[in-house]
Scaffold this motif. Structure first.
Motif, PDB file in Angstrom:
ATOM      1  N   ASP A 257      -5.311   6.763  25.428  1.00  0.00           N
ATOM      2  CA  ASP A 257      -6.336   6.006  24.651  1.00  0.00           C
ATOM      3  C   ASP A 257      -7.127   6.758  23.645  1.00  0.00           C
ATOM      4  OD1 ASP A 257      -7.050   6.789  27.524  1.00  0.00           O
ATOM      5  OD2 ASP A 257      -8.997   6.615  26.732  1.00  0.00           O
ATOM      6  N   GLY A 258      -7.214   8.371  24.007  1.00  0.00           N
ATOM      7  CA  GLY A 258      -7.720   9.039  22.878  1.00  0.00           C
ATOM      8  C   GLY A 258      -6.828   9.404  21.563  1.00  0.00           C
ATOM      9  N   ASP A 259      -5.625   9.573  22.107  1.00  0.00           N
ATOM     10  CA  ASP A 259      -4.702   9.813  21.038  1.00  0.00           C
ATOM     11  C   ASP A 259      -4.306   8.595  20.116  1.00  0.00           C
ATOM     12  OD1 ASP A 259      -1.962  11.903  21.001  1.00  0.00           O
ATOM     13  OD2 ASP A 259      -1.257   9.935  20.488  1.00  0.00           O
ATOM     14  N   GLY A 260      -4.181   7.320  20.666  1.00  0.00           N
ATOM     15  CA  GLY A 260      -3.982   6.126  19.979  1.00  0.00           C
ATOM     16  C   GLY A 260      -5.018   5.479  19.280  1.00  0.00           C
ATOM     17  N   PHE A 261      -6.487   5.403  19.887  1.00  0.00           N
ATOM     18  CA  PHE A 261      -7.480   4.676  19.677  1.00  0.00           C
ATOM     19  C   PHE A 261      -8.561   5.624  18.926  1.00  0.00           C
ATOM     20  CE2 PHE A 261      -5.766   2.337  23.593  1.00  0.00           C
ATOM     21  CZ  PHE A 261      -4.746   1.617  22.860  1.00  0.00           C
ATOM     22  N   GLY A 262      -8.483   6.609  19.385  1.00  0.00           N
ATOM     23  CA  GLY A 262      -9.528   7.765  18.542  1.00  0.00           C
ATOM     24  C   GLY A 262      -8.860   8.363  17.411  1.00  0.00           C
ATOM     25  N   ILE A 263      -8.132   9.535  17.470  1.00  0.00           N
ATOM     26  CA  ILE A 263      -7.593  10.335  16.506  1.00  0.00           C
ATOM     27  C   ILE A 263      -6.465   9.555  15.683  1.00  0.00           C
ATOM     28  CG2 ILE A 263      -6.134  11.637  17.968  1.00  0.00           C
ATOM     29  CD1 ILE A 263      -6.560  13.928  16.300  1.00  0.00           C
ATOM     30  N   GLY A 264      -5.926   8.700  16.423  1.00  0.00           N
ATOM     31  CA  GLY A 264      -4.733   8.032  15.855  1.00  0.00           C
ATOM     32  C   GLY A 264      -4.935   6.642  15.470  1.00  0.00           C
ATOM     33  N   ALA A 265      -6.264   6.200  15.405  1.00  0.00           N
ATOM     34  CA  ALA A 265      -6.533   4.760  15.092  1.00  0.00           C
ATOM     35  C   ALA A 265      -6.108   4.300  13.715  1.00  0.00           C
ATOM     36  CB  ALA A 265      -7.898   4.380  15.264  1.00  0.00           C
ATOM     37  N   GLY A 266      -6.099   5.019  12.738  1.00  0.00           N
ATOM     38  CA  GLY A 266      -5.719   4.347  11.622  1.00  0.00           C
ATOM     39  C   GLY A 266      -4.036   4.163  11.728  1.00  0.00           C
ATOM     40  N   HIS A 267      -3.261   5.065  12.281  1.00  0.00           N
ATOM     41  CA  HIS A 267      -1.878   4.681  12.324  1.00  0.00           C
ATOM     42  C   HIS A 267      -1.629   3.565  13.066  1.00  0.00           C
ATOM     43  CE1 HIS A 267      -2.080   8.797  10.460  1.00  0.00           C
ATOM     44  NE2 HIS A 267      -2.189   9.300  11.716  1.00  0.00           N
ATOM     45  N   PHE A 268      -2.181   3.511  14.195  1.00  0.00           N
ATOM     46  CA  PHE A 268      -2.125   2.339  15.041  1.00  0.00           C
ATOM     47  C   PHE A 268      -2.362   1.026  14.327  1.00  0.00           C
ATOM     48  CE2 PHE A 268      -4.501  -0.609  18.577  1.00  0.00           C
ATOM     49  CZ  PHE A 268      -3.348  -0.708  19.248  1.00  0.00           C
TER      50      PHE A 268
END
Lengths: 299, 579
Positions: free
Chosen positions: A106-117
């Motif tokens: 969740d940190g990887d995908g919705f924190g630091i990676g939220a824009g890419h998601f």
């Protein structure tokens, strides 16, 4: 563009080759970690689909869950924090003959990676993204994550979280993913169904998984979810109904839905990218030999 | 060498760049060599912009030091550029808009009023057509034949509405004839010199070179002055079979390119310093996972967002140090469009051979300005070998096998039997992590050390395989210029001017700024009697690199950091001071 003469596919040996299974590396997760259930479900899903190991690429970022590619016998790319999806998209566009599975936390995908998601979903890239959502940062020893509960006390929030959590399912609905599901690592068979159907779905498939952290999250435990989750499949939910999917995504409390929220068909990015009509990019001819007329525009 | 420089000035939105390109293209079709400088600001309308097309029967490598014909679309152009018009020159303007008295201009410079608006009104109410009369008059003074100008204008409007072409042809002919009747062609007006030349800016040369090298994938986020690399490849995407992806940010752009490269296509990204700052972490990932990658860094004046439309060579330190830890990389620095084309072919060759990121350092001056190239300088016949090199029958395949060169056999997803995980964490030969439960255990401490040494061995190979330093001019000259990148152009022109005045110099230029091939560079530097370092940054970043790598300190420096490109006279003046 018509099919051009491509070199022989270096793949092509197909079903005679070994299908994806366990690798010779054993997980290093804490005993009882929810991620064991997720890797088991992913393995079950790719086995059921009889996907040969060499045609599957599993990509991850950084975090406990991002070690997952090492535990499967497919190709893998274990990259940097938050960039699972751009790497996965690049792989898909370079060879859309491959099955591409993104994994992470969740940190990887919705924190630091939220824009890419958000952007990968609006593009409807044909890949499957499985997030192991434990609502905490585990590998960095217990800080709040973008999905941590309001009020939750963590090392970085000793007085409790004061930010509203992201809801990955409704964010996926808003962003245009075409297969949106939520699983629970305490129900591996159900999760394997969701992942297998996601891989088979043509378009961006998102499977958010409640995958409890047994060390740092004492709130969202296996028991917490066992007491609350119910399956949309047994509740009469119609996954083609976008409004119903929105309503279900907002449910949180004594009853929390898991299962398939929404599924629709829309052309994928690969369908719409004209260059890919000539076959996988990696197998197309390259270079400008014999294209001297190209220089005329510079005269 | 006879040269003629035409400058057009006005506001953004007046069509200055398109007038300038038409003039520059007319010269190049006459077979002349041209340098075209497009000077603009970070505004879409208004402000002040200009274009200088410097043509020569020799080969100009810079915008040069003066103007012979100035076409002023507004009075500000006369105020700003009038003093730079050389004797024998002319200033064109429309007296309906403003007046120019001879006393406002240098001695020997003639004002010539041309009724461009009046001509335009015969065809249309759109005032932009005034430019056609102006181009026609300029063409007459510059010696451009009218039929050739008409071909250029017709081609530049392409398949757009026929009447626009007709208006431009008609109005430019009237402007031409007006100048013929009321003025006279410049004494330096040039005539045809053989076959038409190609006119390209650094970015189109970079894009063309990438495609020729076999690049199949570009992911990029818009940023001046790198954007037109994406524009050219996007326009040719379908025809050339190159996927062009405008990413959501530079983080995505570089990670997409790495993913595409991992999966078996030659891939690149391009950006300027601000975007490159965001790419830094992933650059290290390409180094660690040993994934080939080409990154074009078109520098502009920093720090931070700096001067978005002005040039500098201030990012060298960042390119050298980008990324935590240490990994092998090379930085190529082409000096002109023809070399930029070749640099991209070298960059892809090196990225593939050494499985590591290769940077191509451009800058605004190279990326966005135009130079002519001979057709013979662009060889499209570049070998593009298959990337699937490891036979699928390989047993006990080790993706990160220890080798003398540091380069290991590279499998690509889709190949049976060669599955591996590319890890951004430290790993062993098979790709298994040594970063978690093995970290610090003596056997794996050794693995880590060996893997670092394996990767870093590639640097030696890169230094030998990348373009070597080049000495131009007499080897025993009393002064050696040291330069890299686009600055080389103005140094070449300065050398020509010094030589014309009887002062011999030479130039040691570095088409590869890192790693420096010490065996090739050291003897050349040690033989130099006096060295003048010329670079466009505040601290002399390349000079510092030379000291660090070779222990060699240049005796003199000329540094520039005002955002403007070097001009030959500035270099001549400094050279005369130190000689």
């Amino acid at each position: 563009m018509s099919q051009t003469a491509a070199p022989p596919r270096p793949t092509g040996l197909g079903a005679a080759l070994p299908v994806v299974g366990k690798s010779d590396t054993r997980p290093t997760w804490c005993p009882g970690c929810g991620d064991f259930g997720v890797v088991a479900a992913v393995e079950m899903a790719v086995k059921r689909l009889q996907l040969p190991s060499h045609t599957v690429v599993v990509i991850s970022g950084i975090g406990c869950s991002s070690n997952l590619p090492h535990f499967l016998s497919s190709y893998g790319f274990h990259g940097i924090h938050g960039r699972v999806l751009p790497v996965a998209e690049g792989i898909r566009w370079a060879n859309h003959g491959l099955t591409v599975i993104g994994t992470g936390g969740d940190g990887d995908g919705f924190g630091i990676g939220a824009g890419h998601f958000v952007h990968a979903m609006r593009r409807n890239v044909d890949l499957t993204y499985v997030t192991m959502d434990n609502q905490i940062y585990g590998l960095t020893t217990g800080q709040a994550s973008p999905t941590s509960t309001m009020g939750q006390k963590t090392k970085s929030t000793p007085n409790g979280v004061i930010e509203n959590p992201i809801d990955p399912v409704s964010l996926a609905l808003a962003s245009g993913a075409t297969y949106i599901a939520r699983g629970f690592s305490g129900d591996v068979k159900h999760l394997a169904d969701l992942v297998a159907n996601g891989i088979q779905h043509k378009g961006f498939s998102f499977v958010d998984v409640f995958s409890p952290c047994v060390t740092y999250n004492k709130i969202n435990t296996f028991d917490f979810f066992r007491q609350r989750v119910y399956k949309l499949e047994s509740a009469g939910h119609d996954p083609t109904d976008l409004v119903a999917a929105w309503q279900r995504s907002l449910e949180w409390g004594d009853k929390i839905p898991i299962g398939l929220f929404y599924k629709t068909d829309r052309p994928t990015y690969e369908d719409l990218e004209e260059v890919l009509a000539a076959g996988p990019l990696a197998l197309q001819p390259a270079g400008l030999r014999g294209k001297e007329s190209l220089l005329d525009e510079f005269v | 060498m006879t040269e003629l420089a035409v400058r057009i000035g006005g506001q953004a939105g007046d069509g200055i760049a398109s007038i300038g390109e038409s003039i520059a293209r007319s010269f190049s079709r006459m077979g002349l060599h041209v340098f075209g400088l497009n000077a603009y600001q970070s505004v879409i309308r208004g402000g002040h912009v200009w274009f200088q097309a410097r043509a020569s029967d020799g080969r100009p490598y810079s915008p040069g030091d003066g103007t012979d014909i100035l076409y002023a679309l507004d009075k500000a152009t006369v105020d700003i550029h009038g003093a730079g018009v050389r004797p024998g020159g002319a200033v064109l303007f429309d007296p309906e808009k403003f007046s120019v008295a001879p006393s406002e201009l240098p001695a020997g410079v003639t004002p010539l009023g041309v009724p461009t608006l009046q001509i335009a009104r015969k065809y249309t109410s759109q005032s932009i057509l005034q430019n056609a009369g102006g181009i026609g008059a300029t063409a007459f003074l510059a010696g451009i034949p009218l039929p050739l100008l008409h071909e250029v204008l017709t081609d530049s409007f392409g398949r757009k509405a026929g009447e626009i072409v007709d208006w431009n042809v008609g109005a430019s002919a009237e402007g031409y004839r007006f100048a013929e009747a009321h003025g006279h062609a410049h004494d330096h007006a040039l005539s045809r010199q053989g076959e038409p030349k190609l006119l390209m800016n650094g970015n189109t040369a970079i894009a063309l070179g990438a495609a020729a090298a076999g690049c199949k994938f570009l992911s990029q986020y818009p940023m001046t002055p790198a954007s037109s690399i994406m524009h050219w490849l996007a326009a040719h995407s379908t025809a050339l079979g190159v996927v062009v992806k405008q990413a959501e940010d530079e983080l995505a752009a570089i990670n997409m390119a790495i993913g595409a490269s991992f999966a078996g296509v030659r891939a690149m990204t391009a950006t300027s310093g601000g975007g490159f700052s965001l790419m830094v972490e992933a650059l290290g990932m390409a180094g660690m996972t040993e994934t080939p990658l080409v990154v074009v860094e078109a520098q502009r004046a920093g720090p931070s967002t700096g001067l978005p439309t002005k040039t500098e060579q201030g990012d060298l330190n960042m390119m050298l140090g980008a990324g935590q830890g240490e990994f092998p990389r090379a930085i190529l620095a082409p000096s002109c469009p023809a070399e930029a084309y070749r640099s991209m072919i070298d960059a892809f060759r090196l990225a593939e051979e050494f499985q590591t990121p290769i940077l191509v350092a451009s800058d605004l001056h190279l990326s966005e300005n135009f130079m002519t190239v001979d057709r013979s300088e662009i060889d499209l016949n570049v070998p593009v070998p298959s990337l699937f090199t490891v036979p699928p029958s390989e047993t006990n395949y080790l993706r990160y096998q220890y080798t003398d060169s540091g380069v290991s056999p590279r499998a690509i997803p889709g190949q049976p039997g060669l599955m591996f995980v590319a890890g951004s964490d430290e790993h062993d030969e098979r790709g298994h992590l040594v970063s978690d439960i093995h970290a610090g255990i003596p056997r794996y401490v050794t693995e880590r050390q060996r893997m670092m040494e394996k990767r870093m061995r590639k640097l030696g190979g890169l230094a030998r395989a990348a373009p070597l330093p080049v000495l131009e001019g007499p080897p025993d000259a009393p002064l050696t210029f040291v330069a890299w990148g686009s600055t080389v152009g103005a140094v070449r022109d300065a050398r020509a001017e010094l030589a014309a005045g009887g002062k011999a110099t030479n130039l040691l230029r570095f088409p590869t700024v890192y790693p420096i091939a010490a065996d090739a560079a050291r003897p050349l530097l040690e033989k130099a009697r006096r060295t003048l370092l010329v670079e466009a940054n505040f601290s002399g970043q390349f000079g510092r690199l030379l000291r660090a790598e070779l222990g060699f300190a240049c005796s003199d420096r000329l540094l520039k950091y005002d955002g403007e490109p070097f001009l030959p006279h500035e270099i001549v003046a400094r050279a005369l001071e130190v000689m």
